[in-house]
Design a protein around this motif. Sequence first.
Motif, mmCIF file in Angstrom:
data_model
loop_
_atom_site.group_PDB
_atom_site.id
_atom_site.type_symbol
_atom_site.label_atom_id
_atom_site.label_comp_id
_atom_site.label_asym_id
_atom_site.label_seq_id
_atom_site.Cartn_x
_atom_site.Cartn_y
_atom_site.Cartn_z
ATOM 1 N N PRO A 7 0.804 -1.239 0.000
ATOM 2 C CA PRO A 7 0.000 0.000 0.000
ATOM 3 C C PRO A 7 0.832 1.283 0.000
ATOM 4 O O PRO A 7 0.381 2.319 -0.490
ATOM 5 C CB PRO A 7 -0.828 -0.116 1.283
ATOM 6 N N GLU A 8 2.072 1.204 0.499
ATOM 7 C CA GLU A 8 2.897 2.411 0.587
ATOM 8 C C GLU A 8 3.291 2.960 -0.782
ATOM 9 O O GLU A 8 3.675 4.126 -0.910
ATOM 10 C CB GLU A 8 4.157 2.145 1.426
ATOM 11 N N ILE A 9 3.185 2.139 -1.844
ATOM 12 C CA ILE A 9 3.577 2.634 -3.178
ATOM 13 C C ILE A 9 2.624 3.711 -3.693
ATOM 14 O O ILE A 9 2.958 4.429 -4.628
ATOM 15 C CB ILE A 9 3.699 1.501 -4.230
ATOM 16 N N GLU A 10 1.448 3.826 -3.071
ATOM 17 C CA GLU A 10 0.517 4.875 -3.508
ATOM 18 C C GLU A 10 1.208 6.233 -3.509
ATOM 19 O O GLU A 10 1.006 7.044 -4.412
ATOM 20 C CB GLU A 10 -0.716 4.892 -2.598
ATOM 21 N N GLY A 11 2.051 6.464 -2.504
ATOM 22 C CA GLY A 11 2.748 7.739 -2.390
ATOM 23 C C GLY A 11 3.839 7.943 -3.431
ATOM 24 O O GLY A 11 4.357 9.059 -3.577
ATOM 25 N N LYS A 12 4.214 6.873 -4.138
ATOM 26 C CA LYS A 12 5.251 6.980 -5.169
ATOM 27 C C LYS A 12 4.673 7.173 -6.575
ATOM 28 O O LYS A 12 5.410 7.292 -7.544
ATOM 29 C CB LYS A 12 6.140 5.720 -5.159
ATOM 30 N N ILE A 13 3.340 7.178 -6.668
ATOM 31 C CA ILE A 13 2.690 7.345 -7.983
ATOM 32 C C ILE A 13 2.275 8.806 -8.150
ATOM 33 O O ILE A 13 1.436 9.318 -7.408
ATOM 34 C CB ILE A 13 1.467 6.419 -8.123
ATOM 35 N N GLU A 14 2.888 9.484 -9.106
ATOM 36 C CA GLU A 14 2.569 10.896 -9.346
ATOM 37 C C GLU A 14 1.163 11.042 -9.909
ATOM 38 O O GLU A 14 0.387 11.896 -9.496
ATOM 39 C CB GLU A 14 3.593 11.494 -10.307
ATOM 40 N N LYS A 15 0.858 10.192 -10.888
ATOM 41 C CA LYS A 15 -0.485 10.181 -11.477
ATOM 42 C C LYS A 15 -0.634 8.916 -12.300
ATOM 43 O O LYS A 15 0.365 8.251 -12.638
ATOM 44 C CB LYS A 15 -0.735 11.413 -12.354
ATOM 45 N N ILE A 16 -1.882 8.573 -12.603
ATOM 46 C CA ILE A 16 -2.183 7.495 -13.543
ATOM 47 C C ILE A 16 -2.851 8.129 -14.759
ATOM 48 O O ILE A 16 -3.864 8.829 -14.620
ATOM 49 C CB ILE A 16 -3.127 6.442 -12.920
ATOM 50 N N VAL A 17 -2.274 7.922 -15.928
ATOM 51 C CA VAL A 17 -2.927 8.308 -17.185
ATOM 52 C C VAL A 17 -3.513 7.028 -17.748
ATOM 53 O O VAL A 17 -2.778 6.074 -18.024
ATOM 54 C CB VAL A 17 -1.926 8.957 -18.166
ATOM 55 N N TRP A 18 -4.833 7.003 -17.890
ATOM 56 C CA TRP A 18 -5.516 5.737 -18.228
ATOM 57 C C TRP A 18 -6.424 5.893 -19.428
ATOM 58 O O TRP A 18 -7.268 6.782 -19.458
ATOM 59 C CB TRP A 18 -6.333 5.253 -17.031
ATOM 60 N N MET A 19 -6.248 5.014 -20.407
ATOM 61 C CA MET A 19 -7.231 4.901 -21.475
ATOM 62 C C MET A 19 -8.311 3.945 -20.973
ATOM 63 O O MET A 19 -8.077 2.746 -20.837
ATOM 64 C CB MET A 19 -6.584 4.350 -22.751
#
Length: 307
Positions: A141-153
Amino acid sequence: MSKQLVLMDHDGGVDDYLATMLLMTMDDVQPLGIVVTPADCYVQPGVSATRKILDLMGRSEVPVAESTVRGINPFPRLFRRDSFVVDHLPILNERETIQTPLVPESGQKFMVRSLQTAPSPVTLMVTGPLTTVATALDMAPEIEGKIEKIVWMGGALNVPGNVSRDIEPGQDGSAEWNVYWDPISANRVWQTSIPIVLCPLDLTNNVPVTSEVVCQLGKQRRYPISDLAGQCYALVIPQDYYCWDILATAYLAHPEFYEVREEETTIVTTGISQGRTKVEPSGRKIRVMQKVDKERFYDYILQQWAR
């Protein structure tokens, strides 16, 4: 200026390979790797074709990982078999061996490790379902803080979906395939605070793959990437085919091509609208690509593939 760190997660459809090819031409992007989620493909040829594309582009330093997640509603076999065709295109099979490494761990473990060890926040460029992302978040769960954004099709907000009733009886036609494959995982990601930029069918329906674009690629086929892109599009030109994944991916390099608006949305996880992305007041706030300058977009992909 430091490069944008990007981890790609695609699901092996024809447009996913094209999105990979576009991403690899972006000068201001540092790709950390590519995860292949086994949704719109058979995973072995999907992984193989991805590695061969990276070899062709001289990007064999970019690792590829095979996700082992499973969705709820499988893509039709007719869609998935394109992965075998692309993997057997002559231009991808001139060499005896593949140089691009296949990492030994699963795609979801690779995603966790890549995010944990990244020196700065990472953009996830996702052109398939969100299942691998959701699984990685459950694992760490801690990786949430390492994701700047999700660009999703993914998704269809104010237009019909592309999960048609004749292919999926009992559905109402409101769902888009990348959501429908696993709406539970999409909803899991919606529960996070990660910024989401969505490229929905509302936009992609207006940006078709035209005979003109394919012919322009043919005119620059002396460039191997244009040759490969033209061959891929020739496979699908008899269908109504749109710039789904490359339209989402081009946003990384040229957000100024797009008009983006904030929407409040929810994911429908059960019933006849399962997989629908619904505009709903007080829903999860996301940013949605509304319009694109089509001329600049088409010019951009043709220019990037003339290498």
